[in-house]
Design a protein around this motif. Structure first.
Motif, PDB file in Angstrom:
ATOM      1  N   VAL A 161       0.842  -1.171   0.000  1.00 47.33           N
ATOM      2  CA  VAL A 161       0.000   0.000   0.000  1.00 47.33           C
ATOM      3  C   VAL A 161       0.889   1.237   0.000  1.00 47.33           C
ATOM      4  N   SER A 162       0.615   2.153  -0.908  1.00 44.80           N
ATOM      5  CA  SER A 162       1.363   3.398  -0.982  1.00 44.80           C
ATOM      6  C   SER A 162       0.392   4.555  -0.752  1.00 44.80           C
ATOM      7  N   THR A 163       0.540   5.255   0.368  1.00 43.22           N
ATOM      8  CA  THR A 163      -0.391   6.333   0.704  1.00 43.22           C
ATOM      9  C   THR A 163       0.297   7.577   1.258  1.00 43.22           C
ATOM     10  N   PRO A 164       1.454   7.976   0.732  1.00 40.28           N
ATOM     11  CA  PRO A 164       2.116   9.149   1.302  1.00 40.28           C
ATOM     12  C   PRO A 164       1.317  10.424   1.025  1.00 40.28           C
ATOM     13  N   MET A 165       1.456  11.373   1.948  1.00 36.50           N
ATOM     14  CA  MET A 165       0.765  12.651   1.811  1.00 36.50           C
ATOM     15  C   MET A 165       1.504  13.538   0.820  1.00 36.50           C
ATOM     16  N   ALA A 166       0.760  14.157  -0.079  1.00 32.60           N
ATOM     17  CA  ALA A 166       1.344  15.069  -1.069  1.00 32.60           C
ATOM     18  C   ALA A 166       1.361  16.492  -0.510  1.00 32.60           C
ATOM     19  N   PRO A 167       2.238  17.342  -1.033  1.00 28.66           N
ATOM     20  CA  PRO A 167       2.355  18.706  -0.516  1.00 28.66           C
ATOM     21  C   PRO A 167       1.269  19.644  -1.045  1.00 28.66           C
ATOM     22  N   SER A 168       1.176  20.792  -0.415  1.00 28.31           N
ATOM     23  CA  SER A 168       0.337  21.865  -0.957  1.00 28.31           C
ATOM     24  C   SER A 168       1.033  22.355  -2.217  1.00 28.31           C
ATOM     25  N   CYS A 169       0.308  22.419  -3.313  1.00 29.46           N
ATOM     26  CA  CYS A 169       0.984  22.850  -4.537  1.00 29.46           C
ATOM     27  C   CYS A 169       0.063  23.679  -5.429  1.00 29.46           C
ATOM     28  N   ARG A 170       0.716  24.408  -6.313  1.00 23.98           N
ATOM     29  CA  ARG A 170       0.039  25.347  -7.209  1.00 23.98           C
ATOM     30  C   ARG A 170      -0.405  24.636  -8.491  1.00 23.98           C
ATOM     31  N   THR A 171      -1.404  23.778  -8.387  1.00 25.26           N
ATOM     32  CA  THR A 171      -1.952  23.147  -9.576  1.00 25.26           C
ATOM     33  C   THR A 171      -2.965  24.087 -10.210  1.00 25.26           C
ATOM     34  N   GLU A 172      -3.302  23.818 -11.432  1.00 28.28           N
ATOM     35  CA  GLU A 172      -4.269  24.658 -12.145  1.00 28.28           C
ATOM     36  C   GLU A 172      -5.613  24.670 -11.421  1.00 28.28           C
ATOM     37  N   SER A 173      -6.022  23.517 -10.891  1.00 29.62           N
ATOM     38  CA  SER A 173      -7.315  23.441 -10.208  1.00 29.62           C
ATOM     39  C   SER A 173      -7.328  24.212  -8.894  1.00 29.62           C
ATOM     40  N   VAL A 174      -6.157  24.472  -8.302  1.00 30.23           N
ATOM     41  CA  VAL A 174      -6.090  25.221  -7.047  1.00 30.23           C
ATOM     42  C   VAL A 174      -5.944  26.714  -7.308  1.00 30.23           C
ATOM     43  N   VAL A 175      -5.023  27.104  -8.189  1.00 28.89           N
ATOM     44  CA  VAL A 175      -4.748  28.532  -8.367  1.00 28.89           C
ATOM     45  C   VAL A 175      -5.812  29.267  -9.180  1.00 28.89           C
ATOM     46  N   HIS A 176      -6.740  28.542  -9.806  1.00 29.84           N
ATOM     47  CA  HIS A 176      -7.820  29.266 -10.482  1.00 29.84           C
ATOM     48  C   HIS A 176      -8.724  29.955  -9.461  1.00 29.84           C
ATOM     49  N   ASN A 177      -8.713  29.462  -8.230  1.00 26.55           N
ATOM     50  CA  ASN A 177      -9.430  30.108  -7.133  1.00 26.55           C
ATOM     51  C   ASN A 177      -8.499  31.168  -6.556  1.00 26.55           C
ATOM     52  N   LYS A 178      -8.832  32.428  -6.710  1.00 20.37           N
ATOM     53  CA  LYS A 178      -7.946  33.531  -6.309  1.00 20.37           C
ATOM     54  C   LYS A 178      -7.599  33.495  -4.818  1.00 20.37           C
ATOM     55  N   THR A 179      -8.538  33.123  -3.987  1.00 21.99           N
ATOM     56  CA  THR A 179      -8.263  33.046  -2.549  1.00 21.99           C
ATOM     57  C   THR A 179      -7.202  31.997  -2.257  1.00 21.99           C
ATOM     58  N   MET A 180      -7.332  30.832  -2.859  1.00 18.79           N
ATOM     59  CA  MET A 180      -6.347  29.766  -2.633  1.00 18.79           C
ATOM     60  C   MET A 180      -4.984  30.155  -3.196  1.00 18.79           C
ATOM     61  N   ALA A 181      -4.960  30.816  -4.331  1.00 16.65           N
ATOM     62  CA  ALA A 181      -3.686  31.250  -4.908  1.00 16.65           C
ATOM     63  C   ALA A 181      -2.966  32.210  -3.964  1.00 16.65           C
ATOM     64  N   VAL A 182      -3.701  33.135  -3.355  1.00 18.54           N
ATOM     65  CA  VAL A 182      -3.103  34.095  -2.419  1.00 18.54           C
ATOM     66  C   VAL A 182      -2.626  33.366  -1.154  1.00 18.54           C
ATOM     67  N   ILE A 183      -3.403  32.432  -0.649  1.00 18.38           N
ATOM     68  CA  ILE A 183      -2.999  31.684   0.541  1.00 18.38           C
ATOM     69  C   ILE A 183      -1.721  30.892   0.283  1.00 18.38           C
TER      70      ILE A 183
END
Length: 106
Positions: free
Chosen positions: A1-23
């Protein structure tokens, strides 16, 4: 089983939300937290996967939580000395006023 946690990152689906991009740009004000570019996170998680696939023997885990914690690439979230719920507003303000895309670089 491989379940490592991924980092917070600037993907297209995240940064299209202006609030999340600023955070994400404000995270660098709270060491050891850091947001990563999508390519960096993708390659780091690929390296973790290859590492897990090439292990000769499955490790003995002390608890089921170690499935997630072992080899996690967590952006410093687990080591942050503050309650993450209390950082939202200040992280947004810092990200808006003085963004830090790459902490430690001038």
């Amino acid at each position: 089983v491989s379940t490592p946690m991924a980092p917070s990152c600037r993907t297209e689906s995240v940064v299209h939300n202006k609030t999340m991009a600023v955070i994400l740009e404000g995270m660098g004000h709270w060491p050891p937290m850091e947001a990563f570019d999508a390519d960096t996170a993708r390659m780091a998680m690929f390296a973790v996967l290859v590492s897990e696939l090439t292990e000769q023997q499955s490790p003995k885990l002390e608890s089921p939580m170690h499935l997630f914690a072992r080899k996690a690439f967590h952006s410093g979230v687990w080591r942050c000395p503050f309650d993450l719920g209390s950082l939202g507003t200040s992280t947004w303000v810092f990200g808006r006023m003085t963004p830090v895309k790459y902490p430690g670089r001038q």
